[in-house]
Enzyme design. Structure first.
Site, PDB file in Angstrom:
ATOM      1  N   HIS A  62      12.261   5.101   2.577  1.00 54.01           N
ATOM      2  CA  HIS A  62      12.694   3.834   3.167  1.00 54.01           C
ATOM      3  C   HIS A  62      13.857   3.969   4.150  1.00 54.01           C
ATOM      4  O   HIS A  62      14.516   2.981   4.441  1.00 54.01           O
ATOM      5  CB  HIS A  62      13.165   2.881   2.055  1.00 54.01           C
ATOM      6  CG  HIS A  62      12.072   2.095   1.423  1.00 54.01           C
ATOM      7  ND1 HIS A  62      11.001   2.674   0.800  1.00 54.01           N
ATOM      8  CD2 HIS A  62      11.872   0.751   1.303  1.00 54.01           C
ATOM      9  CE1 HIS A  62      10.215   1.728   0.313  1.00 54.01           C
ATOM     10  NE2 HIS A  62      10.711   0.562   0.605  1.00 54.01           N
ATOM     11  N   GLU A  72      -0.108  -3.769   6.537  1.00 54.75           N
ATOM     12  CA  GLU A  72       0.441  -3.410   7.844  1.00 54.75           C
ATOM     13  C   GLU A  72      -0.617  -3.033   8.873  1.00 54.75           C
ATOM     14  O   GLU A  72      -0.397  -3.178  10.075  1.00 54.75           O
ATOM     15  CB  GLU A  72       1.456  -2.273   7.699  1.00 54.75           C
ATOM     16  CG  GLU A  72       2.822  -2.715   7.199  1.00 54.75           C
ATOM     17  CD  GLU A  72       2.899  -2.952   5.702  1.00 54.75           C
ATOM     18  OE1 GLU A  72       1.905  -2.674   5.004  1.00 54.75           O
ATOM     19  OE2 GLU A  72       3.936  -3.430   5.216  1.00 54.75           O
TER      20      GLU A  72
HETATM   21  C1  LIG Z   1       3.825  -0.698   2.951  1.00 56.43           C
HETATM   22  C2  LIG Z   1       4.927  -1.565   2.462  1.00 56.43           C
HETATM   23  N1  LIG Z   1       5.049  -2.811   2.939  1.00 56.43           N
HETATM   24  C3  LIG Z   1       6.027  -3.626   2.502  1.00 56.43           C
HETATM   25  C4  LIG Z   1       6.921  -3.206   1.562  1.00 56.43           C
HETATM   26  C5  LIG Z   1       8.034  -4.142   1.067  1.00 56.43           C
HETATM   27  N2  LIG Z   1       7.741  -4.603  -0.277  1.00 56.43           N
HETATM   28  C6  LIG Z   1       8.258  -3.960  -1.348  1.00 56.43           C
HETATM   29  S1  LIG Z   1       7.717  -4.610  -2.767  1.00 56.43           S
HETATM   30  C7  LIG Z   1       6.805  -5.788  -2.021  1.00 56.43           C
HETATM   31  C8  LIG Z   1       6.028  -6.772  -2.845  1.00 56.43           C
HETATM   32  C9  LIG Z   1       5.021  -6.116  -3.756  1.00 56.43           C
HETATM   33  O1  LIG Z   1       4.494  -7.042  -4.662  1.00 56.43           O
HETATM   34  P1  LIG Z   1       3.610  -6.623  -5.905  1.00 56.43           P
HETATM   35  O2  LIG Z   1       2.668  -5.549  -5.507  1.00 56.43           O
HETATM   36  O3  LIG Z   1       3.013  -7.834  -6.480  1.00 56.43           O
HETATM   37  O4  LIG Z   1       4.619  -5.936  -6.945  1.00 56.43           O
HETATM   38  P2  LIG Z   1       5.814  -6.595  -7.745  1.00 56.43           P
HETATM   39  O5  LIG Z   1       7.021  -6.490  -6.864  1.00 56.43           O
HETATM   40  O6  LIG Z   1       5.446  -7.979  -8.073  1.00 56.43           O
HETATM   41  O7  LIG Z   1       5.996  -5.724  -8.938  1.00 56.43           O
HETATM   42  C10 LIG Z   1       6.936  -5.667  -0.639  1.00 56.43           C
HETATM   43  C11 LIG Z   1       6.293  -6.548   0.337  1.00 56.43           C
HETATM   44  C12 LIG Z   1       6.790  -1.887   1.103  1.00 56.43           C
HETATM   45  N3  LIG Z   1       7.639  -1.363   0.234  1.00 56.43           N
HETATM   46  N4  LIG Z   1       5.778  -1.099   1.559  1.00 56.43           N
END
Ligand SMILES: Cc1ncc(C[n+]2csc(CCOP(=O)(O)OP(=O)(O)O)c2C)c(N)n1
Ligand SMILES: Cc1ncc(C[n+]2csc(CCOP(=O)(O)OP(=O)(O)O)c2C)c(N)n1
Ligand SMILES: [Mg+2]
Ligand SMILES: [Mg+2]
Lengths: 328, 326, 328, 326
Positions: D130, D61
């Protein structure tokens, strides 16, 4: 490896699997789980293998995909399920929900909903232990997609500069939501990425609980020997969508099949148990049945549990002050 | 009582005394050790307490905020210094969405005794990025205590409170009053604590002036001027912005029926807005004239000195506002 | 290299040096410069050599230590000095001050006071040019201490993933305020650090304007050939404190002497000019004198310039709308 | 006029039309391309506009905010989506201390036509991290426009305004009203723009209810209920929180002499605080009873559904507050 240990792992992995499947159903068809729901199905060997390797008192902290870790550290399924239903009996009293489960009695500091937000917190635990002079380590989990946010960089660098006793466990399940690792990370190999902090990394087959356990044991030994932060890149896969509702259009059925049908961590462990350790199939079947009951019991427990009393709405906005702030 | 000390010395002394008293207390931040703190608040600390307890960090406000929070959860009492409050914006998520939330979200399971020290304020010709008094963007949220002392006595007692508090405290220190000679005062030798609660700092009857932090000195000077004209204002120092506890202000207002709020941050969605909203609700029958605000103009701080000053509260503005309410 | 080019570099480097010395004096003894003042003395070869290599339209953005860059892109010393005194005739109209100087006519987007804050902005310029399909590059400067903040990580990763036309110029002057690079960065070698983004890096003698110029030319060529982001680590040194008032207790006199007396970029260039290019000493002396006059003229100009009119206080809080927001 | 569309469709349509109209407009953010946006706002965009103009970013972000700002300064018109406003905290410094400052700090030299899209709001059982409606922590600063439409008509017209605006706009979209059937309405086929200014959205005489964003629907429902009892409230929709322009609210208040402010964010230092402070100052002679606020309670949003709802504004709370003013 002791047979009882293997069966214990098997039990926890099956428990996570069945528990998550049940959650999926509750969310989609019974409406008793709300909010976001991120399932851990497919990644069970990571939480179970790493946490099996920790000593009591070692800290565990992770992201929002945290049911697996909660069950692996030993939270009772009843309380995890109750949390999902927002009940007062939930691990977090129904205030946290799926993404925010914790249990201080197990030095499990929770799931955190903000991507990367747990990383500096975990780094802080490691700082605290080094400060106190204990030999407790911290296991700090994150997804591979979370390595692109500033939190990752600042935390690993700080741990590097201060030689903190922490293992960053990167659960590389290939996707962050719908984004494939190489579309989001200029360096898609995590153990290469952490070289920027002079942190040694090891890629581990995250579908093999033995490999996970062994690698973690060794990394923990290095941490306790004062070798500073370590990284384990767990190659794994989530079978379900990012969260319930995701139709996973970004990946092929073949890819899923490859992981699920050929590398499934539970089946792998099961084969190992029967073929290498000579454990009777019946023993494993018994565990499966026991798990089914545990899961159903957790649903029953959660369903019957009360919602938090409205009068508690204002509790714990600030922690209860232990030593009074007056002077003696 | 010893010799008069400055606001900054009060903070230095509080930190040192708490560190001597409790090994769990330690300092982390940019340039806090070798350099002794950019504003020299922790000068000599490295020598007295050593590198374990006085820790220079990389320039990494996300990690400073988060690692301090984590260390607090794990049993220590970190005092994390943001070199200035402007840089706390970089660690904003960790402060307001992690430290402020862990107690509630995890049902009181965790304590989080972290102190975020934030030297702040404008008027020093540092330009728009470095001159914020953004106190309300932290105070907006329940879960984080946001406090700002106005005198050396309060600074010392409130810092001790902050360190011993089991929850997260964002501690704002207006740099413009760090060494102001007029503010120097004697403080007790013995250990003492100042509560995070508002109180009347100067009595009067003509008008209630509600302020905090660097506003106190400005209001006191205005009060001295006004007194020469026979106008005696009552000054309420808020001390704490979150929780915001207005009993003293409301009581005073019921007596004077007039009020002015003075703050150095922007007025829009500011401290004054909230104070006024509560005053008119809780003491409606006592309002004799509009409650006025003296705040930073709604413009980013320009570098150029005269222009910058124009946009900030000062004694004449406070005097004018008070007179307008009469 | 053309003689006139060399003399031009020499002129700019001497101008920066004398200008900064004069600022130091104005700040300490005349009180006409206020706020923070970060001098560029010692690092002149970096701004001059890199900016000499850029084509018109290539973007330049940097941090708060920005007078050198302002003068190197061709801002008139009068306007730079006026900015420092907060005058209406300053490059930023007296609103920005020492840390926030810019000149859009030179695609110089400014100094930025927040450590690392310029890095995503510069990355955005590169994104814009790639989007527009031009072959303009961006030169994005930062100190080595600024590579530890999240901004660095997120920006370089984004540039890596999107193959953006940008050069990250890391001015490694060994210290971030009083903190030596290895105390703040777990990986103290910047060109190693950027490998985490698969960004090629080159360490350059930042005290040698020729080396700086050459390395930048080549990196720009790679950028324009579509090879994506590049990194240049300029090994340099600031002779003065971090900002005026810093007594530099964190370093030894010997270290300073080593750089200032043995590697000074202006002396090195001067020797090169006379010995290799046979330029007469008198020509260089003439430049030095000219610079003294330019600097004094800038002080005169700034002193005599008016402060911004109070009526302008509210101007440009929002940019002046070019295309009206009504419909045609 | 076509068929009735939802709030979300209105935003989708505005984005698509502006992209068709102006090649400088593009979208960047997490999951905006392949996925079509987490809330499906940019569904089909990748297909229509291609990967150059619809760009998935890493989870970053700080860089999303900053690179969008930089691209805007360099001549484009980026629409950067924060998946939710909660994540904008991570890019906070870049939004409030860079995008919001470049125009002023550099004396008007630069334009900065960036739009930060922020789906926001609570009540969806997402837990404390959230569920923010933190609008004022962005609206506190001059330099950044902070707006939030309340209806499909406004959403479309204000998004077009935001994209064509030469300065930075933080555009808040309350997720809870994205698809609410009751809110659907026909919007003009022709290009139109809605100004960032408050206006009366429903006429009445009993009490002025001032709100914005998702508050509109709640207030409208309360108005319908109250009308059955013969109480006709006038509803003013602020639309813009910064700049905050209260002419319509003040005029209305002068007519009704009573007011309630309804907002879904925390009350302390909230929108209501500022509105009240200005109303009592600018229309002092017209106040007949305390101006009240209905806002989110001063507690972090708990996950558990019933508990979470308790802390949020709703129709009964608005009705009760209105009646209290009468
Ligand atoms: C700062 C922030 N940006 C965006 C999100 C939305 N978001 C939640 S999980 C995610 C993907 C994360 O992927 P990864 O780290 O690979 O974990 P996985 O879900 O594969 O376990 C996103 C973009 C968030 N929760 N926090
Ligand atoms: C986010 C942030 N944190 C802290 C500061 C204070 N600060 C200003 S310059 C600086 C040191 C930067 O060092 P480096 O990047 O090496 O640049 P140099 O000063 O050596 O040119 C610090 C800590 C700041 N301006 N912004
Ligand atoms: Mg992943
Ligand atoms: Mg440096």
């Amino acid at each position: 490896m002791d047979k009882s240990v293997l069966l214990d792992w098997y039990h926890t992995m099956v428990l996570i699997r069945r528990f998550e499947e049940r959650c999926d159903h509750l969310y989609k068809f019974e409406g008793s789980i709300k909010g976001f729901l991120h399932l851990y199905i497919g990644q069970e060997a990571v939480a179970v293998g790493t946490i099996a390797a920790r000593e009591e008192g070692d800290h565990v902290i992770t992201a929002y995909r945290d049911h697996g870790h909660a069950l692996a550290v030993g939270c009772h399924p009843n309380h995890v399920m109750a949390e999902l239903m927002g009940k007062a009996t939930g691990v977090s009293g129904g205030r946290g929900g799926s993404m925010h489960m914790a249990d201080i009695t197990k030095t499990f500091w929770g799931g955190y909903g903000i991507v990367g937000g747990q990383t500096p917190l975990g780094t802080g635990f490691a700082l605290a232990e080094k400060y106190k002079g204990t030999d407790r380590a911290t296991l700090c989990y994150m997804g591979e997609g979370s390595t692109n946010i500033g939190y990752f960089h600042e935390s690993l660098n700080m741990a590097g500069v201060w030689d903190l006793p922490i293992i960053y466990v990167i659960e590389n399940n290939k996707y962050g939501m719908g984004t494939e690792v190489s579309k989001a990370s200029a360096e898609p190999i995590m153990i290469e990425k952490v070289k920027a902090y002079r942190i040694p990394g090891e890629r581990v087959d995250g579908m093999d609980v033995f490999a996970v356990y062994e690698a973690t044991k060794q990394a923990l030994a290095r941490v306790r020997a004062g070798e500073g932060p370590q990284c384990l890149e767990m190659m794994t896969y989530r079978y379900e969508g990012h969260s319930v509702g995701d139709r996973t259009r970004y990946r092929t059925k073949e890819e899923l099949a490859l992981w699920r049908d050929e590398k499934d961590p539970i089946r792998t462990l099961q084969l190992e148990c029967t073929e290498r350790y000579g454990i009777a199939e019946s023993e494993m079947l018994a565990i499966q049945e026991q798990v089914m009951e545990e899961v159903e019991e957790s649903v029953r427990f959660a369903n019957e549990s009360p919602y938090p009393d409205p009068s508690t709405l204002y509790d714990y906005i600030y922690p209860v002050q232990e030593e009074p702030l007056t002077l003696d | 009582m010893g010799k008069p000390i400055s606001y900054r010395e009060a903070i230095t002394n509080a930190l040192a005394e708490e560190m001597r008293r409790d090994d769990r207390v330690f300092i982390m931040g940019e340039e806090v050790a070798d350099w002794g703190g950019t504003y020299a608040v922790t000068k000599g600390f490295l020598e007295e307490f050593g590198p374990r307890r006085v820790r220079d960090t990389p320039i990494a406000e996300m990690a400073i905020a988060g690692a301090a929070t984590g260390a607090a959860m794990a049993g220590l009492r970190p005092v994390a210094e943001f070199m200035t409050i402007n840089f706390a914006f970089v660690g904003y998520d960790q402060i307001v969405n992690h430290a402020a939330k862990v107690s509630y979200m995890f049902n009181g399971m965790f304590k989080c005794p972290v102190v975020f020290r934030c030297p702040g304020g404008g008027g020093k010709q540092l330009g728009a990025t470095h001159s914020h008094t953004p106190d309300i963007v932290f105070a907006h949220y329940p879960g984080l205590k946001v406090v700002c002392p106005s005198t050396p006595y309060d600074a010392k007692g409130m810092m001790k409170h902050a360190i011993r508090d089991d929850g997260p405290v964002l501690f704002i220190e207006p740099v413009p009053i760090y060494t102001t000679p007029k503010l120097k005062e004697e403080v007790p030798e013995e250990d003492y604590i100042v509560p995070f609660a508002s109180h009347v700092k100067r009595e009067g009857d003509a008008c209630t002036v509600i302020t905090y932090g660097e506003g106190w000195l400005t209001c006191k000077q205005a009060a001295d001027e006004l007194a020469k004209e026979g106008i005696n204002i009552e000054i309420v120092d808020l001390r704490s912005l979150q929780p915001l506890e207005l009993t003293a202000a409301i009581e005073s207002f019921k007596k004077t029926n007039r009020a002015v709020v003075v703050e150095f941050g922007h007025g829009h969605y500011g401290v004054g807005s909230e104070v006024i909203a509560q005053l008119q609700e809780k003491a409606f029958d006592y309002i004799d004239s509009p409650i006025l605000r003296v705040a930073q103009d709604q413009v980013p701080p320009p570098y150029s000195g005269a222009l910058e000053k124009m946009a900030l509260p000062d004694v004449p503005k406070v005097i004018a506002a008070v007179k307008e309410t009469l």
